[in-house]
Design an enzyme around this catalytic site. Structure first.
Site, PDB file in Angstrom:
ATOM      1  N   CYS A 179      -3.061 -17.894  15.079  1.00  0.00           N
ATOM      2  CA  CYS A 179      -2.607 -17.112  16.224  1.00  0.00           C
ATOM      3  C   CYS A 179      -2.722 -18.002  17.456  1.00  0.00           C
ATOM      4  CB  CYS A 179      -3.493 -15.891  16.434  1.00  0.00           C
ATOM      5  SG  CYS A 179      -3.587 -14.795  15.006  1.00  0.00           S
ATOM      6  N   CYS A 230     -10.534  -8.821  16.420  1.00  0.00           N
ATOM      7  CA  CYS A 230      -9.502  -8.861  15.374  1.00  0.00           C
ATOM      8  C   CYS A 230      -9.987  -8.252  14.064  1.00  0.00           C
ATOM      9  CB  CYS A 230      -9.070 -10.303  15.118  1.00  0.00           C
ATOM     10  SG  CYS A 230      -7.872 -10.431  13.780  1.00  0.00           S
ATOM     11  N   ARG A 252       7.268  -0.035   1.831  1.00  0.00           N
ATOM     12  CA  ARG A 252       7.113  -1.188   2.709  1.00  0.00           C
ATOM     13  C   ARG A 252       5.951  -2.083   2.293  1.00  0.00           C
ATOM     14  NH1 ARG A 252       5.353   3.604   4.605  1.00  0.00           N
ATOM     15  NH2 ARG A 252       3.828   3.783   6.277  1.00  0.00           N
ATOM     16  N   LYS A 263      -3.111   4.577   6.843  1.00  0.00           N
ATOM     17  CA  LYS A 263      -3.200   4.999   8.240  1.00  0.00           C
ATOM     18  C   LYS A 263      -2.846   6.478   8.378  1.00  0.00           C
ATOM     19  CE  LYS A 263      -1.678   0.520  10.091  1.00  0.00           C
ATOM     20  NZ  LYS A 263      -1.341  -0.193   8.838  1.00  0.00           N
ATOM     21  N   ASP A 313     -10.898  -1.037  13.900  1.00  0.00           N
ATOM     22  CA  ASP A 313     -11.340  -1.111  12.503  1.00  0.00           C
ATOM     23  C   ASP A 313     -12.768  -1.649  12.423  1.00  0.00           C
ATOM     24  OD1 ASP A 313      -8.948  -0.197  11.204  1.00  0.00           O
ATOM     25  OD2 ASP A 313      -8.010  -2.078  11.833  1.00  0.00           O
ATOM     26  N   ARG A 358       0.823  -1.208   0.000  1.00  0.00           N
ATOM     27  CA  ARG A 358       0.000   0.000   0.000  1.00  0.00           C
ATOM     28  C   ARG A 358       0.856   1.258   0.000  1.00  0.00           C
ATOM     29  NH1 ARG A 358      -3.033   0.698   5.269  1.00  0.00           N
ATOM     30  NH2 ARG A 358      -4.641  -0.755   4.652  1.00  0.00           N
ATOM     31  N   TYR A 359       2.020   1.157   0.644  1.00  0.00           N
ATOM     32  CA  TYR A 359       2.947   2.299   0.699  1.00  0.00           C
ATOM     33  C   TYR A 359       4.180   1.930  -0.121  1.00  0.00           C
ATOM     34  CZ  TYR A 359       0.104   3.056   4.895  1.00  0.00           C
ATOM     35  OH  TYR A 359      -0.933   3.216   5.767  1.00  0.00           O
ATOM     36  N   CYS A 365      -8.307 -12.873  19.161  1.00  0.00           N
ATOM     37  CA  CYS A 365      -8.875 -11.684  19.774  1.00  0.00           C
ATOM     38  C   CYS A 365     -10.261 -11.470  19.184  1.00  0.00           C
ATOM     39  CB  CYS A 365      -7.985 -10.484  19.477  1.00  0.00           C
ATOM     40  SG  CYS A 365      -6.252 -10.826  19.861  1.00  0.00           S
ATOM     41  N   ARG A 385      -8.592  -8.723  11.221  1.00  0.00           N
ATOM     42  CA  ARG A 385      -8.437  -9.694  10.129  1.00  0.00           C
ATOM     43  C   ARG A 385      -9.194 -10.976  10.463  1.00  0.00           C
ATOM     44  NH1 ARG A 385      -2.851  -8.195   9.284  1.00  0.00           N
ATOM     45  NH2 ARG A 385      -2.881  -6.598   7.662  1.00  0.00           N
ATOM     46  N   ASP A 395      -6.906   3.569  10.501  1.00  0.00           N
ATOM     47  CA  ASP A 395      -6.685   3.005   9.174  1.00  0.00           C
ATOM     48  C   ASP A 395      -7.968   3.306   8.412  1.00  0.00           C
ATOM     49  OD1 ASP A 395      -5.656   1.491   7.027  1.00  0.00           O
ATOM     50  OD2 ASP A 395      -4.599   0.205   8.454  1.00  0.00           O
TER      51      ASP A 395
HETATM   52  C1  LIG Z   1      -0.346  -0.860   8.711  1.00  0.00           C
HETATM   53  C2  LIG Z   1       0.287  -1.157   7.442  1.00  0.00           C
HETATM   54  C3  LIG Z   1       1.655  -0.908   7.240  1.00  0.00           C
HETATM   55  C4  LIG Z   1       2.539  -0.346   8.308  1.00  0.00           C
HETATM   56  O1  LIG Z   1       2.280   0.992   8.529  1.00  0.00           O
HETATM   57  P1  LIG Z   1       3.248   1.836   9.482  1.00  0.00           P
HETATM   58  O2  LIG Z   1       2.580   3.158   9.571  1.00  0.00           O
HETATM   59  O3  LIG Z   1       4.597   1.869   8.825  1.00  0.00           O
HETATM   60  O4  LIG Z   1       3.306   1.110  10.795  1.00  0.00           O
HETATM   61  C5  LIG Z   1       2.191  -1.179   6.007  1.00  0.00           C
HETATM   62  N1  LIG Z   1       1.451  -1.674   5.008  1.00  0.00           N
HETATM   63  C6  LIG Z   1       0.124  -1.918   5.166  1.00  0.00           C
HETATM   64  C7  LIG Z   1      -0.623  -2.469   4.029  1.00  0.00           C
HETATM   65  C8  LIG Z   1      -0.490  -1.674   6.390  1.00  0.00           C
HETATM   66  O5  LIG Z   1      -1.797  -1.935   6.550  1.00  0.00           O
HETATM   67  S1  SF4 Z   2      -5.540  -9.259  16.578  1.00  0.00           S
HETATM   68 FE1  SF4 Z   2      -6.071 -10.891  15.121  1.00  0.00          FE
HETATM   69  S2  SF4 Z   2      -4.145 -11.358  14.056  1.00  0.00           S
HETATM   70 FE2  SF4 Z   2      -3.615 -10.260  15.961  1.00  0.00          FE
HETATM   71  S3  SF4 Z   2      -3.268 -11.877  17.505  1.00  0.00           S
HETATM   72 FE3  SF4 Z   2      -5.396 -11.210  17.687  1.00  0.00          FE
HETATM   73  S4  SF4 Z   2      -6.516 -12.680  16.410  1.00  0.00           S
HETATM   74 FE4  SF4 Z   2      -4.371 -12.807  15.783  1.00  0.00          FE
END
Ligand SMILES: *Cc1c(COP(=O)(O)O)cnc(C)c1O
Ligand code: SF4
Length: 360
Positions: free
Chosen positions: A111, A118, A102, A324, A280, A98-99, A115, A120, A317
């Site tokens: 996991c 979560c 990175r 973010k 989220d 996305r960026y 959570c 995801r 986000d």
């Molecule tokens: C959260 C995230 C990151 C990391 O973001 P930082 O601001 O550097 O911590 C990088 N890529 C994606 C797709 C993300 O969702």
């Molecule tokens: S937030 Fe989601 S991905 Fe992170 S430890 Fe908890 S269940 Fe696993």
């Protein structure tokens, strides 16, 4: 006697509503109803955390994070199975770009704990997305051919659920890609199952060409048991820097005292609080969400009251995959005659003359 036998069997914790009932975390009636939740979302209440729960307390902050609730079956219109738009930025399976500098690599779908909030949750757990060896090879190829990728963020699921050997192999591959300078792990393992943070695992991260950072996810000071502190120490003793990430959660940490204690505990454990995430829009998590204004107010209460080392950035986000951004609070607003109005920590306004103080 029966109880002792059962504890030997359930030594790893609870992964079904029935097992949660055996642990005394829900009633057997509740367990029956919770089967509907279990059908949709993975459950894991690992032994270490189960033992930290105060079962006499009504709203134990650890129980609230791992014991499922029927409220998870309630979804709102604004919630999404892909709340932060991972799918729209995924050129290769398991990789999110996305960026420019990175990428995320979702190297593992499991996991140690699941959570309940979560973000995801639709992808983690048994049956979730898993990266095959071929996917990993393709992802590494993508990283190799994109010279702008400075950092690789390993996530999941929990990347530290992989064996020390597999982590080592992956880091070996990343070490061979010269332009990757930093590898960041996002993990909850020191909190969820500190006994799994073995010396082998930590050693696999140390003495690398690329600098390895570990982001530890924790939402309450009560999660920092002696075992968890010892697990964190294994990283810092080998010179691996730790940062903290926290999710703002209604009924768990949405007050200034709780956050202050958590962030101070992190700093004491050599973990720099990095992000406080606004929750989220993941399905069935509405009961954990607070308004952004609440988060801003809490951040205001922390500023000035606790060390700046213990204050993370409050982050949203943006739903839909827009990335973010910090969401405040803001201490600055425009004013007449070219000055800026700045609020101090007591809420009093001061004019800062930008003209007078600039080199021009
Ligand atoms: C959260 C995230 C990151 C990391 O973001 P930082 O601001 O550097 O911590 C990088 N890529 C994606 C797709 C993300 O969702
Ligand atoms: S937030 Fe989601 S991905 Fe992170 S430890 Fe908890 S269940 Fe696993």
């Amino acid at each position: 006697m029966a109880r002792m036998t059962h504890h030997r069997i359930q030594n790893t914790g609870a992964t079904t509503p029935e097992a949660l009932a055996l642990e005394g975390l829900v009633t057997s009636d509740e367990a029956k109803n919770l089967k509907r939740v279990a059908h949709r979302y993975a459950i894991s209440a690992p032994r270490h955390l189960v033992d930290l729960i105060d079962k006499a307390a009504e709203n134990d902050p650890i129980a609230l994070q791992i014991v499922p609730s029927l409220q998870e079956l309630v979804t709102t219109d604004d919630e999404s199975v892909d709340p932060i738009g991972d799918h729209t930025h995924s050129p290769v399976r398991g990789l999110v770009h996305r960026y420019p500098d990175r990428v995320l690599l979702k190297v593992h779908n499991a996991c140690a704990m699941y959570c309940r909030f979560c973000f995801r949750r639709e992808m983690v757990g048994p049956g979730g997305d898993i990266m095959t060896d071929a996917d990993t090879t393709e992802a590494l190829g993508y990283i190799r051919s994109n010279k702008k990728i400075w950092e690789v963020i390993l996530t999941g699921g929990d990347p530290m659920m992989l064996s020390a050997r597999r982590i080592s192999t992956l880091l070996d591959s990343l070490d061979c890609i010269e332009h990757v300078k930093v590898v960041r792990f996002h993990t909850r393992l020191p909190v969820a199952a500190p006994e799994r943070v073995t010396q082998d695992l930590v050693a696999a991260l140390s003495n690398r060409r690329a600098t390895v950072y570990v982001a530890v996810h924790s939402n309450h000071a009560r999660e920092f048991s002696a075992d968890t502190l010892a697990a964190c120490r294994k990283f810092t003793d080998l010179g691996i820097p730790l940062v903290g990430q926290t999710v703002l959660l209604k009924g768990i940490n949405d007050n200034a005292d709780t956050l202050a204690e958590l962030f101070r505990t992190m700093v004491e454990a050599r973990i720099m609080p990095y992000y406080l995430h606004h929750p989220d829009l993941a399905p069935g998590t509405g009961h954990f969400r607070v308004p952004i204004e609440t988060g801003q107010e809490l951040m205001k209460q922390l500023r000035g009251r606790i060390s700046g080392l213990a204050i993370p950035t409050y982050i949203l986000d943006i739903p839909g995959g827009y990335g973010k951004v910090p969401v405040g609070p803001s201490y600055i607003s425009g004013s007449e005659d070219g000055g800026l109005e700045i609020q101090d920590i007591n809420g009093q306004a001061h004019i800062y003359q930008t003209q007078k103080n600039s080199a021009l």
